[in-house]
Design a protein around this motif. Sequence first.
Motif, short mmCIF file in Angstrom:
data_model
loop_
_atom_site.label_atom_id
_atom_site.label_comp_id
_atom_site.label_asym_id
_atom_site.label_seq_id
_atom_site.Cartn_x
_atom_site.Cartn_y
_atom_site.Cartn_z
N ALA A 1 1.63 -8.53 -11.91
CA ALA A 1 1.33 -8.57 -13.35
C ALA A 1 1.64 -7.25 -14.03
O ALA A 1 2.17 -7.22 -15.14
CB ALA A 1 -0.14 -8.93 -13.55
N LYS A 2 1.33 -6.14 -13.38
CA LYS A 2 1.51 -4.83 -14.00
C LYS A 2 1.97 -3.84 -12.94
O LYS A 2 1.44 -3.82 -11.83
CB LYS A 2 0.21 -4.36 -14.63
N SER A 3 2.96 -3.03 -13.29
CA SER A 3 3.50 -2.08 -12.31
C SER A 3 2.68 -0.80 -12.27
O SER A 3 2.06 -0.41 -13.25
CB SER A 3 4.96 -1.74 -12.64
N ASN A 4 2.68 -0.17 -11.09
CA ASN A 4 2.07 1.15 -10.90
C ASN A 4 3.20 2.15 -10.78
O ASN A 4 3.99 2.08 -9.84
CB ASN A 4 1.21 1.17 -9.64
N ASN A 5 3.29 3.07 -11.72
CA ASN A 5 4.46 3.94 -11.79
C ASN A 5 4.23 5.36 -11.28
O ASN A 5 5.04 6.24 -11.53
CB ASN A 5 4.99 4.00 -13.23
N SER A 6 3.13 5.60 -10.60
CA SER A 6 2.89 6.92 -10.03
C SER A 6 2.53 6.79 -8.56
O SER A 6 2.07 5.74 -8.11
CB SER A 6 1.76 7.64 -10.78
N VAL A 7 2.74 7.86 -7.83
CA VAL A 7 2.44 7.86 -6.40
C VAL A 7 0.96 7.56 -6.18
O VAL A 7 0.60 6.73 -5.34
CB VAL A 7 2.81 9.22 -5.77
N TRP A 8 0.12 8.23 -6.94
CA TRP A 8 -1.32 8.09 -6.75
C TRP A 8 -1.79 6.67 -7.05
O TRP A 8 -2.65 6.14 -6.34
CB TRP A 8 -2.06 9.10 -7.62
N SER A 9 -1.23 6.04 -8.08
CA SER A 9 -1.63 4.67 -8.41
C SER A 9 -1.24 3.69 -7.31
O SER A 9 -1.98 2.75 -7.01
CB SER A 9 -1.03 4.24 -9.75
N VAL A 10 -0.07 3.92 -6.69
CA VAL A 10 0.35 3.06 -5.58
C VAL A 10 -0.56 3.27 -4.37
O VAL A 10 -0.98 2.31 -3.72
CB VAL A 10 1.82 3.34 -5.20
N VAL A 11 -0.87 4.53 -4.08
CA VAL A 11 -1.76 4.84 -2.95
C VAL A 11 -3.13 4.20 -3.16
O VAL A 11 -3.69 3.58 -2.24
CB VAL A 11 -1.90 6.37 -2.76
N LYS A 12 -3.70 4.32 -4.37
CA LYS A 12 -5.00 3.72 -4.67
C LYS A 12 -4.96 2.21 -4.54
O LYS A 12 -5.90 1.59 -4.03
CB LYS A 12 -5.46 4.11 -6.08
N SER A 13 -3.86 1.60 -4.99
CA SER A 13 -3.71 0.15 -4.92
C SER A 13 -3.68 -0.32 -3.46
O SER A 13 -4.30 -1.34 -3.11
CB SER A 13 -2.42 -0.28 -5.63
N ILE A 14 -2.98 0.42 -2.61
CA ILE A 14 -2.91 0.05 -1.19
C ILE A 14 -4.29 0.17 -0.54
O ILE A 14 -4.73 -0.73 0.19
CB ILE A 14 -1.89 0.94 -0.44
N MET A 15 -4.98 1.28 -0.83
CA MET A 15 -6.31 1.49 -0.26
C MET A 15 -7.28 0.40 -0.71
O MET A 15 -8.09 -0.11 0.08
CB MET A 15 -6.83 2.87 -0.66
N LYS A 16 -7.20 0.00 -1.97
CA LYS A 16 -8.13 -0.98 -2.53
C LYS A 16 -7.85 -2.38 -2.00
O LYS A 16 -8.78 -3.12 -1.64
CB LYS A 16 -8.02 -0.97 -4.06
N ASN A 17 -6.59 -2.77 -1.97
CA ASN A 17 -6.23 -4.15 -1.64
C ASN A 17 -5.97 -4.41 -0.16
O ASN A 17 -6.13 -5.54 0.32
CB ASN A 17 -5.00 -4.58 -2.45
N GLU A 18 -5.53 -3.38 0.57
CA GLU A 18 -5.11 -3.60 1.95
C GLU A 18 -5.84 -2.72 2.96
O GLU A 18 -5.75 -2.96 4.17
CB GLU A 18 -3.60 -3.38 2.07
N GLY A 19 -6.51 -1.67 2.47
CA GLY A 19 -7.19 -0.76 3.37
C GLY A 19 -6.22 0.21 4.03
O GLY A 19 -5.01 0.14 3.82
N PRO A 20 -6.74 1.12 4.86
CA PRO A 20 -5.88 2.12 5.52
C PRO A 20 -4.74 1.51 6.32
O PRO A 20 -3.64 2.07 6.38
CB PRO A 20 -6.86 2.88 6.43
N GLN A 21 -4.99 0.35 6.95
CA GLN A 21 -3.93 -0.28 7.75
C GLN A 21 -2.76 -0.75 6.91
O GLN A 21 -1.66 -0.99 7.41
CB GLN A 21 -4.49 -1.45 8.57
N GLY A 22 -2.98 -0.88 5.59
CA GLY A 22 -1.92 -1.30 4.70
C GLY A 22 -0.76 -0.32 4.64
O GLY A 22 0.38 -0.71 4.33
N PHE A 23 -1.03 0.95 4.94
CA PHE A 23 0.02 1.97 4.92
C PHE A 23 1.00 1.80 6.08
O PHE A 23 2.06 2.43 6.09
CB PHE A 23 -0.59 3.37 4.97
N PHE A 24 0.65 0.96 7.05
CA PHE A 24 1.51 0.79 8.21
C PHE A 24 2.18 -0.58 8.23
O PHE A 24 2.63 -1.04 9.27
CB PHE A 24 0.71 1.03 9.49
N GLN A 25 2.28 -1.21 7.02
CA GLN A 25 3.08 -2.43 6.90
C GLN A 25 4.53 -2.09 7.25
O GLN A 25 5.11 -1.19 6.68
CB GLN A 25 3.03 -2.96 5.46
N GLY A 26 5.10 -2.82 8.19
CA GLY A 26 6.49 -2.58 8.57
C GLY A 26 6.67 -1.55 9.67
O GLY A 26 7.80 -1.13 9.94
#
Length: 301
Positions: A147-172
Motif C-alpha cells: 500500500a505504501k512504500s518505505n523509502n529509508s533504511v530505518w523504515s525498512v528495518v523497522k518494518s522487517i522487525m515489526k512484521n517478520e521479527g529478527p529472523q526476517g533479516f535472513f530471508q534468502g
Amino acid sequence: MAPHPVVQAIIDLSAGAVGGAACVFSGQPLDTTKVKMQTFPNMYKGFIDCITTTYKQVGLRGLYQGTTPALVANIAENSVLFMSYGFCQQVIRFAAGLRSDAALSDVQKACAGSVASIFSSLVLCPTELVKCRLQAMYEMEVSGKIAKSNNSVWSVVKSIMKNEGPQGFFQGLTTTIAREVPGYFCFFGAYELSRTMFANYMKCDKEDIGAAPVIFSGGLGGACLWLVVYPMDCVKSRIQVMSMTGKQAGFFGTFTAIARAEGVRALYSGLAPTMVRTFPANGALFLGYEVSRKLMMKQFD
C-alpha cells in the motif's frame, strides 16, 4: 617478517573493507537496475529503459537507492570474506599437508575462497535484503503489492522487525549460500589464474603486475562469478523483495514458480547491467584490496 596471525586478519579485514567501498561507489546504479529487472522483468524493455525510466520517475537518487545498505553490505561482506579467505588458505594448507608459508595453487586458492564465502553470507544476507527491498520499493507500490512504500533504511528495518521479527533479516540465506559457494570458487579461481598468466607474461611476481592487470583480473573474476550464479541471484532477489507481501516460498519453490510462469529467460533478467557493472566494480574491489593490503603489509617488512 610475516605479521602475527591476528594482525594479518586485521589487515585482511581492513583491506576488504576498502575494496568493498570502492566496489559500491563504482557500480551502484547498475546494481539497482539489476534488482529492479530481476524482480519485475516485464516492467522494462531492457536495462537502458530501466535506467532512463527510473531517472525520469525518481531522479538520480533513484539509481542510488539502497546505497547505504549496499555500502554496509559490501564492507561487511568483503571484510569477512577476505579475512576468512586468509584463514581458509591456512585450512587448505593443513588439509594438503603443506607448511604454513607454502604457496598455494590457483585451484587451492579458489577452494579457500569458496569456503570463505559461507562466513561472508551470514553478514551479507541481512544487509542485502534491506538493499534489495529499497531498490524495488517503487515498483512494489506501483504494482499494488504494497500500500505504501518505505523509502529509508530505518523504515525498512523497522518494518522487517515489526512484521517478520529478527529472523526476517535472513530471508534468502539458503539461496545466498547456494549462490556464494560455487560463485566464489569461480571468482577467486579466475582472479588468481588471470594474475598468474599476467605474471608469467610479464616475467614478474604476481604482486608486481601493476594496477591495470589487477583491475582486469578482478573484472574477469566478477564476470565468471555472475555467469555461473546469476539464476540463483535472481531467485534470491525475488524472495527478499516479495517477502514484503507475506511468507515467500523457498529457493526451489520460487525457482520453479518463475520458470513455469515466466520462462527460463526471467531467471536471466537484468544480466546485461550486471555484466556491464562487474568489470569496473570488481576491478575496483580487488585494486582497493591489493593496494591497501600492500600498504599495510609494508609496515611489517
